[in-house]
Design a protein around this motif. Structure first.
Motif, PDB file in Angstrom:
ATOM      1  N   ILE A 155      -2.626   6.698  -1.770  1.00 35.22           N
ATOM      2  CA  ILE A 155      -3.273   6.721  -3.036  1.00 35.22           C
ATOM      3  C   ILE A 155      -4.170   5.601  -3.271  1.00 35.22           C
ATOM      4  CG2 ILE A 155      -2.833   6.949  -5.506  1.00 35.22           C
ATOM      5  CD1 ILE A 155      -0.128   8.344  -4.982  1.00 35.22           C
ATOM      6  N   GLY A 156      -3.983   4.272  -3.004  1.00 27.67           N
ATOM      7  CA  GLY A 156      -4.789   3.255  -3.167  1.00 27.67           C
ATOM      8  C   GLY A 156      -5.894   3.634  -2.318  1.00 27.67           C
ATOM      9  N   ARG A 157      -5.821   3.890  -1.061  1.00 29.67           N
ATOM     10  CA  ARG A 157      -6.809   4.144  -0.123  1.00 29.67           C
ATOM     11  C   ARG A 157      -7.836   5.232  -0.791  1.00 29.67           C
ATOM     12  NH1 ARG A 157      -4.857   6.385   5.338  1.00 29.67           N
ATOM     13  NH2 ARG A 157      -4.706   8.291   3.534  1.00 29.67           N
ATOM     14  N   ALA A 158      -7.119   6.160  -1.493  1.00 28.42           N
ATOM     15  CA  ALA A 158      -8.054   7.173  -2.113  1.00 28.42           C
ATOM     16  C   ALA A 158      -8.745   6.726  -3.434  1.00 28.42           C
ATOM     17  CB  ALA A 158      -7.269   8.177  -2.468  1.00 28.42           C
ATOM     18  N   LEU A 159      -8.377   5.515  -3.772  1.00 29.89           N
ATOM     19  CA  LEU A 159      -8.853   5.172  -5.171  1.00 29.89           C
ATOM     20  C   LEU A 159     -10.055   3.964  -4.842  1.00 29.89           C
ATOM     21  CD1 LEU A 159      -5.664   4.981  -7.553  1.00 29.89           C
ATOM     22  CD2 LEU A 159      -7.595   6.640  -7.440  1.00 29.89           C
ATOM     23  N   ILE A 160      -9.987   3.369  -3.792  1.00 36.59           N
ATOM     24  CA  ILE A 160     -10.899   2.252  -3.458  1.00 36.59           C
ATOM     25  C   ILE A 160     -12.137   2.263  -3.750  1.00 36.59           C
ATOM     26  CG2 ILE A 160     -11.077   2.649  -0.983  1.00 36.59           C
ATOM     27  CD1 ILE A 160     -10.534  -0.619  -2.570  1.00 36.59           C
TER      28      ILE A 160
END
Length: 223
Positions: A155-160
């Motif tokens: 999810i963090g990767r999707a938000l970066i």
């Protein structure tokens, strides 16, 4: 409300050994900024094909797809890749983390292809880890994380790159029920902060977290 997605009479036909299969049959759908939508259907319903088109991973056979007002229906692979990197964040069932990178490094991967300064993304990755409760796991590799922690990294990767749309494909399918609820609550919080989310699922319980459910069967929207 600002229109994020508009699909107009989208069809998708696959041809193998001369046999044509109609995966999508005239899909019409509009998604507005800040919505949380679940696209729900059984295996073979066409929801994965629809996800691929919405995510600019594939192009329709016919019809028009407007993303943020731009017709992306027939863009080439390089153009679609740029659209994905700038406007769409992806979360998948199987996480797809790079095993030899740390949680922090995995989150930063999409930023390598961003036009913005990488140093700014490094700070943002730290902020995302903190938001997801993973600051103490920053230097852990995927094998050192639980399934729920790995999905948080995803999810963090999707938000970066700060995408306007987050597309989640069966994001809880590999998780136990308790962890699935924790992950879905993250999506709820992201949506409350204004993020537009489209969730692909076959599970009514998971779909219930969304504000609107779009059901698909035999390549057609039924509700």
């Amino acid at each position: 409300m600002k229109e994020i997605i508009r699909l107009e009479n989208i069809t998708k036909v696959y041809e193998t050994a001369g046999i044509k299969t109609k995966a999508l049959r005239g899909i019409n759908l509009t998604v507005y900024e800040g919505e949380f939508i679940a696209i729900m259907g059984a295996s073979g319903s066409g929801k994965t094909t629809l996800m691929n088109i919405i995510g600019c991973l594939d192009t329709p056979t016919s019809g028009r797809y407007y993303l943020l007002g731009k017709d992306v229906s027939q863009l080439n692979d390089d153009q679609l890749s740029q659209i994905r990197n700038e406007y769409i964040g992806f979360v998948f069932q199987q996480f797809f983390l790079i095993p030899y990178l740390t949680a922090y490094e995995n989150i930063l991967v999409p930023a390598l292809y961003s036009k913005n300064r990488f140093s700014q993304k490094e700070k943002r990755a730290e902020e995302i880890l903190d938001m997801l409760g993973l600051s103490d796991k920053k230097n852990n590799k995927p094998s050192q994380l639980s399934g729920g922690q790995q999905q948080r990294v995803a999810i963090g990767r999707a938000l970066i790159n700060d995408p306007q749309l987050v597309l989640a494909d069966e994001p809880t399918g590999a998780l136990d029920s308790k962890t699935a609820k924790e992950i879905m609550n993250i999506f709820v919080q992201l949506n409350r902060k204004g993020r537009t989310i489209i969730l692909i699922t076959h599970d009514p319980e998971i779909a219930s977290y969304a504000h609107r459910t779009v059901k698909i069967s035999d390549g057609q929207i039924t509700t």
